[in-house]
Design an enzyme around this catalytic site. Structure first.
Site, PDB file in Angstrom:
ATOM      1  N   PHE A  81       1.028  -1.174   0.006  1.00 54.56           N
ATOM      2  CA  PHE A  81      -0.039  -0.046   0.053  1.00 54.56           C
ATOM      3  C   PHE A  81       0.799   1.344   0.070  1.00 54.56           C
ATOM      4  O   PHE A  81       0.687   2.169  -1.003  1.00 54.56           O
ATOM      5  CB  PHE A  81      -1.015  -0.002   1.341  1.00 54.56           C
ATOM      6  CG  PHE A  81      -1.645   1.221   1.544  1.00 54.56           C
ATOM      7  CD1 PHE A  81      -2.168   2.036   0.558  1.00 54.56           C
ATOM      8  CD2 PHE A  81      -1.777   1.611   2.902  1.00 54.56           C
ATOM      9  CE1 PHE A  81      -3.169   3.024   1.006  1.00 54.56           C
ATOM     10  CE2 PHE A  81      -2.523   2.742   3.199  1.00 54.56           C
ATOM     11  CZ  PHE A  81      -3.114   3.544   2.277  1.00 54.56           C
ATOM     12  N   LYS A 127       8.560  -9.548  -1.908  1.00 55.50           N
ATOM     13  CA  LYS A 127       8.291 -10.889  -2.024  1.00 55.50           C
ATOM     14  C   LYS A 127       6.851 -11.225  -2.686  1.00 55.50           C
ATOM     15  O   LYS A 127       6.636 -12.438  -2.737  1.00 55.50           O
ATOM     16  CB  LYS A 127       8.238 -11.486  -0.470  1.00 55.50           C
ATOM     17  CG  LYS A 127       8.094 -13.066  -0.049  1.00 55.50           C
ATOM     18  CD  LYS A 127       8.109 -13.063   1.202  1.00 55.50           C
ATOM     19  CE  LYS A 127       7.955 -14.885   1.371  1.00 55.50           C
ATOM     20  NZ  LYS A 127       7.607 -14.986   2.751  1.00 55.50           N
ATOM     21  N   THR A 159       3.898 -10.975  -0.918  1.00 55.97           N
ATOM     22  CA  THR A 159       2.836 -11.749  -0.049  1.00 55.97           C
ATOM     23  C   THR A 159       1.425 -11.751  -0.546  1.00 55.97           C
ATOM     24  O   THR A 159       1.225 -10.891  -1.752  1.00 55.97           O
ATOM     25  CB  THR A 159       3.073 -11.488   1.282  1.00 55.97           C
ATOM     26  OG1 THR A 159       2.624 -10.008   1.586  1.00 55.97           O
ATOM     27  CG2 THR A 159       4.458 -11.384   1.604  1.00 55.97           C
ATOM     28  N   GLU A 201       5.157  -7.128   7.529  1.00 58.83           N
ATOM     29  CA  GLU A 201       3.817  -7.838   7.855  1.00 58.83           C
ATOM     30  C   GLU A 201       3.145  -6.545   8.371  1.00 58.83           C
ATOM     31  O   GLU A 201       3.829  -6.536   9.558  1.00 58.83           O
ATOM     32  CB  GLU A 201       3.790  -9.175   8.666  1.00 58.83           C
ATOM     33  CG  GLU A 201       4.016 -10.214   7.826  1.00 58.83           C
ATOM     34  CD  GLU A 201       3.168 -10.663   7.027  1.00 58.83           C
ATOM     35  OE1 GLU A 201       1.907 -10.454   6.891  1.00 58.83           O
ATOM     36  OE2 GLU A 201       3.760 -11.375   5.788  1.00 58.83           O
ATOM     37  N   THR A 208       5.990   2.668  12.679  1.00 55.52           N
ATOM     38  CA  THR A 208       4.626   2.930  12.855  1.00 55.52           C
ATOM     39  C   THR A 208       4.460   3.454  14.662  1.00 55.52           C
ATOM     40  O   THR A 208       5.400   3.450  15.319  1.00 55.52           O
ATOM     41  CB  THR A 208       3.569   1.635  12.972  1.00 55.52           C
ATOM     42  OG1 THR A 208       2.421   1.995  13.483  1.00 55.52           O
ATOM     43  CG2 THR A 208       4.378   0.636  13.796  1.00 55.52           C
ATOM     44  N   ASP A 209       3.463   4.526  14.538  1.00 57.92           N
ATOM     45  CA  ASP A 209       3.209   5.114  15.886  1.00 57.92           C
ATOM     46  C   ASP A 209       2.812   3.892  16.895  1.00 57.92           C
ATOM     47  O   ASP A 209       2.588   4.099  18.086  1.00 57.92           O
ATOM     48  CB  ASP A 209       2.176   6.153  15.690  1.00 57.92           C
ATOM     49  CG  ASP A 209       0.631   5.612  15.267  1.00 57.92           C
ATOM     50  OD1 ASP A 209       0.493   4.564  14.656  1.00 57.92           O
ATOM     51  OD2 ASP A 209      -0.138   6.493  15.261  1.00 57.92           O
ATOM     52  N   GLU A 210       2.315   2.663  16.386  1.00 57.10           N
ATOM     53  CA  GLU A 210       1.957   1.712  17.327  1.00 57.10           C
ATOM     54  C   GLU A 210       2.891   1.344  18.422  1.00 57.10           C
ATOM     55  O   GLU A 210       2.670   0.702  19.303  1.00 57.10           O
ATOM     56  CB  GLU A 210       1.356   0.464  16.655  1.00 57.10           C
ATOM     57  CG  GLU A 210      -0.048   0.816  15.688  1.00 57.10           C
ATOM     58  CD  GLU A 210      -0.861  -0.384  15.242  1.00 57.10           C
ATOM     59  OE1 GLU A 210      -0.565  -1.407  15.966  1.00 57.10           O
ATOM     60  OE2 GLU A 210      -1.721  -0.074  14.571  1.00 57.10           O
ATOM     61  N   TYR A 256       2.187  -7.232  16.430  1.00 56.16           N
ATOM     62  CA  TYR A 256       2.841  -6.653  15.420  1.00 56.16           C
ATOM     63  C   TYR A 256       3.510  -5.378  15.661  1.00 56.16           C
ATOM     64  O   TYR A 256       4.601  -5.155  15.393  1.00 56.16           O
ATOM     65  CB  TYR A 256       1.570  -6.048  14.482  1.00 56.16           C
ATOM     66  CG  TYR A 256       1.840  -4.798  13.820  1.00 56.16           C
ATOM     67  CD1 TYR A 256       2.563  -5.043  12.588  1.00 56.16           C
ATOM     68  CD2 TYR A 256       1.347  -3.493  13.950  1.00 56.16           C
ATOM     69  CE1 TYR A 256       3.068  -3.804  11.825  1.00 56.16           C
ATOM     70  CE2 TYR A 256       1.681  -2.335  13.119  1.00 56.16           C
ATOM     71  CZ  TYR A 256       2.530  -2.471  11.780  1.00 56.16           C
ATOM     72  OH  TYR A 256       2.831  -1.544  11.293  1.00 56.16           O
ATOM     73  N   LYS A 305       7.415  -4.471  15.307  1.00 48.48           N
ATOM     74  CA  LYS A 305       8.056  -3.068  14.680  1.00 48.48           C
ATOM     75  C   LYS A 305       8.934  -2.555  15.800  1.00 48.48           C
ATOM     76  O   LYS A 305       9.895  -1.922  15.351  1.00 48.48           O
ATOM     77  CB  LYS A 305       6.689  -2.173  14.280  1.00 48.48           C
ATOM     78  CG  LYS A 305       6.130  -2.694  13.026  1.00 48.48           C
ATOM     79  CD  LYS A 305       6.794  -2.856  11.729  1.00 48.48           C
ATOM     80  CE  LYS A 305       7.047  -1.557  11.123  1.00 48.48           C
ATOM     81  NZ  LYS A 305       7.930  -1.625   9.770  1.00 48.48           N
ATOM     82  N   ASN A 357      -2.023   5.953  11.189  1.00 48.82           N
ATOM     83  CA  ASN A 357      -2.892   5.196  10.251  1.00 48.82           C
ATOM     84  C   ASN A 357      -3.016   5.947   8.863  1.00 48.82           C
ATOM     85  O   ASN A 357      -3.518   7.177   8.807  1.00 48.82           O
ATOM     86  CB  ASN A 357      -4.242   5.156  10.812  1.00 48.82           C
ATOM     87  CG  ASN A 357      -4.294   4.172  11.804  1.00 48.82           C
ATOM     88  OD1 ASN A 357      -3.758   4.199  12.909  1.00 48.82           O
ATOM     89  ND2 ASN A 357      -4.978   2.849  11.713  1.00 48.82           N
ATOM     90  N   ARG A 401      -8.115   6.845  15.928  1.00 47.46           N
ATOM     91  CA  ARG A 401      -7.119   6.603  15.136  1.00 47.46           C
ATOM     92  C   ARG A 401      -6.891   8.199  14.212  1.00 47.46           C
ATOM     93  O   ARG A 401      -7.589   8.747  14.335  1.00 47.46           O
ATOM     94  CB  ARG A 401      -7.050   5.591  14.123  1.00 47.46           C
ATOM     95  CG  ARG A 401      -7.182   4.126  14.475  1.00 47.46           C
ATOM     96  CD  ARG A 401      -6.107   3.861  15.372  1.00 47.46           C
ATOM     97  NE  ARG A 401      -5.928   2.437  15.813  1.00 47.46           N
ATOM     98  CZ  ARG A 401      -6.301   2.009  16.891  1.00 47.46           C
ATOM     99  NH1 ARG A 401      -6.673   2.960  17.806  1.00 47.46           N
ATOM    100  NH2 ARG A 401      -6.179   0.624  17.366  1.00 47.46           N
ATOM    101  N   ASP A 406     -14.597  -6.998  20.738  1.00 43.20           N
ATOM    102  CA  ASP A 406     -13.392  -5.978  20.698  1.00 43.20           C
ATOM    103  C   ASP A 406     -12.299  -7.101  20.106  1.00 43.20           C
ATOM    104  O   ASP A 406     -11.964  -8.179  20.487  1.00 43.20           O
ATOM    105  CB  ASP A 406     -13.462  -5.454  21.706  1.00 43.20           C
ATOM    106  CG  ASP A 406     -12.623  -3.896  21.718  1.00 43.20           C
ATOM    107  OD1 ASP A 406     -12.048  -3.769  20.601  1.00 43.20           O
ATOM    108  OD2 ASP A 406     -12.617  -3.241  22.577  1.00 43.20           O
ATOM    109  N   PRO A 417      -8.690  -8.055  20.790  1.00 46.64           N
ATOM    110  CA  PRO A 417      -7.756  -8.361  22.342  1.00 46.64           C
ATOM    111  C   PRO A 417      -6.580  -7.185  22.240  1.00 46.64           C
ATOM    112  O   PRO A 417      -5.941  -7.195  21.179  1.00 46.64           O
ATOM    113  CB  PRO A 417      -7.130  -9.805  22.184  1.00 46.64           C
ATOM    114  CG  PRO A 417      -7.878 -10.420  20.969  1.00 46.64           C
ATOM    115  CD  PRO A 417      -8.675  -9.257  20.205  1.00 46.64           C
TER     116      PRO A 417
END
Ligand code: NAD
Ligand code: DAU
Length: 354
Positions: free
Chosen positions: A16, A37, A39, A87, A137-139, A162, A166, A191, A226, A293, A295
């Site tokens: 993306f 790759k 995927t 991923e 990422t901000d995560e 995830y 990262k 996001n 987000r 929700d 987890p």
């Protein structure tokens, strides 16, 4: 002033955000090698615009394959590596963290090792020009309460497999700068949304389900927030950071567009009701279903991007309203891109940790 790199190797360039970066760089006349790759999340149809352009070449290869990456570096001779391959879907990481550990951590380690050897072998001027840009990422910062913003110095507190993978990759990149002197820059973004977004993610999933009159799953009460950024604005930020960012530093990227999930879904419903009304389906809001929700669901993400604006002059071009309208219209106009991808994801709930 820094001169933009002319030869750019982009990992994850068939995904993306990577494909938005590749399209941007090729339009600017730079030489780009997409290393991907392919995927489930990668497709060459996202690169149709640059296919057959003299400035673009493609290599199907895994970032965990050090031999393939070494050969790509030796042959293409990049002065910039932009590393986006990963991923990327949180729900998948809950069901199968192994692929995330392998690609996001071992893959990034493999790139660092091979890039370091390549960089050390360059002549002095080329070594001085070279950069490795790690896209993250901000995560990694975890979750916010009602107040506050993620800054570059916010402590890392990843909550999903995830985001933990990262965060690990960010730490490795930072360590290769401090220990070995590899010239790196890093960025952490909120996001993204826009064209070519794989349809398992909230915004494209909602668009496609609403078009066909299928249920619109909203996790929990839909109150998670987000901070949405149009993908081309992320690409312009990455271009600036890669070219002019200070070595060893990280930059937060975000659109200052905080929205509750339920409001995002309702906005999409309203646009589709307006541009593609369907008497058999009725108002799309009636399709909304509140479901179990996620987890460990992070409550709120919000980015302070003031360092990027202050130091590098970045400003996003889109508001959420302009970007989401463009995005919905792009999906309406491009079924040829998303129709074949429907076979690539489970069109049912995943990521429940059962
Ligand atoms: P995506 O899932 O759409 O694309 C990932 C691409 O990487 C795909 O083309 C895939 O084929 C490729 N890939 C996966 N594993 C690979 C491997 N082992 N070797 C080579 N290629 C591989 O992801 P995206 O949403 O475009 O995200 C790109 C990067 O930006 C990721 O690093 C992600 O963590 C980061 N990011 C994403 C967002 C977002 O909102 N999507 C926000 C901030 C940061
Ligand atoms: O913050 C940056 C991150 O944004 C990136 O690092 C990730 O790669 C990217 O996937 C994205 O992660 P999110 O988990 O925030 O995105 P997702 O589209 O999966 O979910 C957005 C929000 O919507 C989240 O709060 C979960 C919720 N959701 C998601 C789906 C797929 C729903 O309510 N229903 C859904 O069907």
């Amino acid at each position: 002033m820094n001169i933009p790199a002319q030869r750019v190797l982009v990992t994850g360039g068939a995904g993306f955000i990577g494909s938005a970066v590749v399209r941007r760089l090729v339009r600017q006349g730079r030489q780009v090698l997409t290393y991907d790759k392919l995927t489930y999340a990668g497709t060459l149809t996202s690169l149709a615009e640059v296919h057959n352009q003299p400035g673009h070449s493609f290599l199907e290869a895994d970032i965990c394959d050090g031999t393939a990456f070494r050969a790509a570096l030796a042959e293409f001779r990049p002065d910039l590596v932009m590393h986006l391959a990963a991923e990327s879907h949180v729900d998948r990481s809950i069901d199968g963290p192994g692929d995330f550990i392998r690609t996001n951590i071992v893959g990034t380690y493999t790139l660092l090792e091979e890039t370091l050897a390549y960089w050390r072998g360059l002549d002095a001027p080329a070594r001085g020009r070279f950069r490795f840009h790690h896209i993250s990422t901000d995560e990694v910062f975890g979750t916010l309460g009602a107040e506050g913003l993620f800054r570059e110095d916010t402590p890392y507190q990843p909550n999903s497999p995830y985001s933990a993978s990262k965060a690990s990759s960010d730490h490795l990149v930072r360590a290769w700068f401090h220990t070995y002197g590899l010239p790196v820059v890093m960025s952490n973004c909120s996001n993204n949304y826009g064209p070519y977004h794989f349809p398992e993610k909230l915004i494209p999933l909602t668009i496609l389900n609403a078009l066909e009159g299928a249920p619109l799953p909203v996790y929990g009460k839909g109150e998670n927030v987000r901070d949405w950024l149009y993908v081309d604005d992320h690409a312009s930020a990455l271009d600036l950071i890669a070219t002019r960012g200070k070595l060893g530093e990280s930059y937060n990227v975000g659109g200052n567009n905080e929205r509750r999930n339920i409001d995002v879904v309702r906005t999409i419903c309203a646009i589709i009701d307006r541009v593609k009304p369907d008497a058999n389906i009725g108002p799309r809001e009636n399709l909304i279903r509140f479901v179990t929700d996620r987890p460990g669901h992070d409550a709120r993400y919000a980015i302070d991007a003031s360092k990027l604006t202050r130091e590098l002059g970045w400003v996003p071009a889109e508001t959420f309203e302009s970007g989401i309208e463009k995005t919905v219209r792009w999906y309406l106009d491009n079924p040829g891109w998303w129709e074949p991808l429907k076979a690539r994801y489970a069109r049912q709930r995943i990521g429940l940790a059962t």
